[in-house]
Design a protein around this motif. Structure first.
Motif: not given
Length: 787
Positions: A431-436, A442-451, A453-457
């Motif tokens: 959670e901390q890493l992806i919030n960073w 470095l990560v942005q939302g794509k389509g119907w996925k939030t940033a 959710e993309v980060g966890f992917d």
């Protein structure tokens, strides 16, 4: 320096969005931003010529360093414009209107200067590189979603079964008071994997009263090792003196049998080691055991490990190597088997270069798994692997890891390099890493996925490629909660991060603070005054006990996007002064104050953080009040107030219309005269994916509020904390949340119950993946969701 490509993608998207939405600043500087987008597109096309980029690396390195700095400068200007827009929207600062002519002149001048420099750099790059045909150049980040999988099992033991039986035999039938076992060998041989399997073996666990695992690493200290041991034996370690720690260990282990694993030992303090062993030998028990893994035989000699108790794992035999390789490389093929003889021939050629080392085999197999339908691509990987290993500069392990890194999409490369600032062997909260990642863009939302959710992917993809190890996953869907990195992968990331000028590292891999660092994991060994010279920092994660005077230096970090205190304790500081300094960081996008002691009220100056997108205040047990100014932070997508002592949230929470996650929402009174946020205000937060709320004695849910949750059609996780369920009043309030139809029979008279349903729940009335009802128990929402 291909990471510059990822930064260009991010900045191009931001400029394009601003122009498309006709933001005020975009209209003020429309021609300059349109020119910038054109130049960014051309530069991105030039950088896509990766083959020429590799061959001309020395020639273009300086250009790319300057280009990256220019992109950061442009990003700062863009962020300043966005912040100014936010202020102008609500008219909260008249000084902005008065200063507008000056701002327009200065910003216009900066943009023209950046565009001119970018044009010069493009001409220089064009001498070495050529823009490819648009038809042959696609966005390789799309592959990340396609290849994310849990098929790869990086920790699986193959070919090491005899090693396990041998070591277990030594341990289970030992007669010594203190048995010392050594596992020695080169990096990537599987030493840690063997030790993990022994540590988690049911028969071994039944033989010992206490089990302790310590990841030692190069940068470890005696105190850190003992503190780790004590924290595993009791919840809180209150002693800090070395002698006291040894005495405490002796007390806790007296009359107990204990297994201690010291993983990845590079050197040892002989005097301390003798004292520790003496304490363990004096702890009267059946038989204690210490397992030491190391790359250096002389370490085992200095730790008095008898030669007869030293095990050196062998490299894998050909059949075992092929079995380990096949399990990952063909995991996406039909029946999980090798497609044909061609793949087998090329695969075995690649295996020869791995030298039977498990880490090398798993890394290269994970890379090939995404290409299991193209023999041409397998041949290409084989050729590249041969080129790396034949020069003598790369071992087979490092060569396989380098290939895996080279094959990552540029955005994933940046995400992987973030791991470099964490100390060796750190267990990192996802959670901390992806919030960073989200906070820095470095990560942005794509389509119907939030940033997020993309980060966890992205994180799942790094695990699948065997570049990151999953330590803990969520039970029902496998989402990674906690992860770590093999020391050889970290060695690679620190090397590349240094080349990319994100940070500098000493010979032991510890980060050093410099004026040019972009990311910093601040430790107790660093001088906080040096931060005044670190104006380029974009991410600052405090890794150890907070030093007095640190807060006086934060205000100089004008480029900061990420500030995280969640890994430390705040001591000897004024929280009020700290918040004043933090609120001066106008470009800040992610602020994590999780667990900060002494923060009683969020000050009105919080309104200055108009670029803030993620605010984590969970675990701030002293926090009793939020200033209404928080509702000015309209760019927030995550607001975590879990486990705070807030009586209510201020009115106006519906203004945070971009919120995707809200934790710690208190259902207050429904009357309009009440200063608290009402339940009905939630229905305007239409982007919510996660809602964690609490219902108590003072909560009021009006008749016309019963359909509020139905309006949140993007909601995936709903957690309701109804711990105060001593009478039927809570039952009635929950019943009023129709059409959830939580029947009174479901909760009446029940003190401890969790309802965790998946998919469309409760008669299909609410499209929500997970629902958690918490009543009268000490269980956090996060723990409940892990079930």
């Amino acid at each position: 320096m291909i990471v510059a490509d990822a930064m260009i993608q991010q900045l191009t998207q931001q400029v394009f969005t601003a122009l498309q939405e006709q933001a005020r600043f975009a209209l003020d500087f429309q021609s300059q931003f349109e020119m910038m987008k054109t130049k960014l597109d051309l530069t991105k096309a030039l950088l896509a010529d990766t083959e020429n980029l590799k061959s001309k690396k020395k020639a273009v390195k300086t250009i790319l360093i300057n280009l990256r700095d220019l992109i950061y400068e442009a990003d700062n200007i863009l962020t300043d414009c966005l912040v100014r827009d936010e202020y102008q929207k609500d008219g909260s600062c008249t000084s902005f209107t008065l200063q507008k002519p000056i701002f327009l002149y200065q910003t216009g001048k900066k943009l023209k200067d950046i565009n001119a420099k970018m044009e010069t750099m493009e001409r220089s790059l064009a001498l070495y590189l050529k823009a490819p045909d648009e038809s042959n150049h696609g966005d390789n980040t799309n592959q990340v979603m396609k290849y994310a999988s849990q098929d790869c099992v990086p920790s699986e033991i193959i070919g090491l079964e005899k090693d396990l039986e041998k070591l277990k035999g030594w341990m289970l039938y030992a007669k010594d008071v203190l048995l010392r076992v050594g596992i020695v060998g080169m990096g990537g041989l599987g030493k840690t994997t063997i030790a993990q399997k022994i540590f988690n073996d049911i028969e071994v666990a039944g033989h010992y009263d206490k089990m302790i695992w310590v990841s030692v690493s190069q940068a470890s200290s005696d105190l850190r090792i003992m503190r780790s041991m004590l924290e595993q034996l009791e919840l809180h370690c209150s002693v800090s003196d070395e002698a006291q720690m040894l005495h405490k260990l002796n007390q806790l282990l007296r009359d107990k049998t204990c297994l201690i694993v010291l993983d990845d030992v590079w050197e040892i303090n002989q005097e301390w080691w003798n004292q520790l062993c003496s304490a363990l030998q004096n702890a009267v028990g059946k038989s204690n055991c210490i397992i030491i893994t190391t790359r250096k035989e002389d370490v085992l000699v200095s730790m008095d490990v008898d030669k007869s108790q030293v095990h050196q794992p062998k490299t894998l035999k050909e059949d075992d190597s092929w079995l380990l390789f096949s399990k990952s490389a063909f995991s996406r093929c039909k029946d999980r088997k090798c497609p044909d003889a061609q793949f087998e021939r090329v695969g075995k050629e690649i295996l020869e270069k791995c030298g039977g080392l498990p880490l090398a085999i798993k890394a290269i197999a994970a890379l090939l798994a995404s290409r299991s339908h193209s023999i041409v691509q397998w041949i290409e990987v084989n050729d590249n692997f041969h080129e790396l290993t034949s020069g003598g500069n790369f071992s087979s392990v490092m060569a396989s890891l380098q290939l895996s890194y080279d094959e990552l999409p540029s955005l994933l490369k940046q995400c992987l390099l973030c791991f470099s600032i964490y100390p060796e062997d750190s267990e990192i909260q996802a959670e901390q890493l992806i919030n960073w990642w989200v906070g820095e863009g470095l990560v942005q939302g794509k389509g119907w996925k939030t940033a997020k959710e993309v980060g966890f992917d992205y994180l799942s993809e790094l695990v699948t490629r065997c570049l990151v190890e999953a330590v803990h996953r969520r039970g029902y869907d496998g989402r990674v909660y906690c992860c770590k990195m093999h020391d050889m992968v970290r060695e690679l990331t620190t090397k590349i991060a240094e080349e990319e000028s994100f940070g500098e590292f000493d010979v032991k891999g510890k980060q050093e603070m410099t004026a040019n660092s972009r990311w910093l994991g601040f430790t107790s060994e660093m001088n906080p005054k040096s931060l005044r010279k670190s104006s380029k920092l974009r991410a600052l994660l405090i890794m150890s006990t907070y030093k007095a005077g640190f807060d006086r230096n934060i205000g100089s970090l004008s480029s900061l996007r990420v500030l995280d205190f969640s890994l430390t304790k705040l001591e000897n500081i004024s929280v009020e002064e700290l918040m004043d300094w933090i609120c001066s960081l106008k470009r800040l996008a992610y602020l994590n104050l999780n667990g900060v002691v002494g923060l009683k009220e969020l000050p009105p100056s919080i309104r200055k953080l108009r670029n803030l997108q993620l605010l984590i205040l969970g675990g701030c047990n002293d926090l009793v009040k939020l200033h209404p100014a928080i509702t000015n932070l309209t760019k927030l997508i995550v607001l975590d107030l879990g486990s705070c002592r807030l009586q209510h949230l201020p009115r106006g929470i519906e203004r945070l219309s971009y919120l995707q996650e809200l934790s710690g929402f208190k259902v207050g009174a429904s009357s309009r005269s009440s200063p608290s946020c009402r339940f009905s205000d939630l229905q305007q937060l239409v982007h919510l994916r996660v809602l964690r709320m609490s219902v108590g004695k003072e909560s009021e849910i009006a008749e016309n509020d019963r359909y509020v949750l139905l309006n949140l059609n993007k909601l995936k996780v709903l957690a309701i904390d109804a711990e105060d369920c001593e009478d039927n009043s809570i039952s009635k309030k929950l019943d009023s949340l129709s059409p959830l139809q939580l029947s009174r029979s479901c909760i009446s008279g029940v003190i401890a119950k969790i309802l965790c349903l998946r998919g469309s729940i409760l008669k299909g009335s609410l499209a929500c993946n997970t629902f958690v009802l918490k009543m009268g128990i000490s269980l956090t929402s996060k723990q409940a969701l892990n079930m």
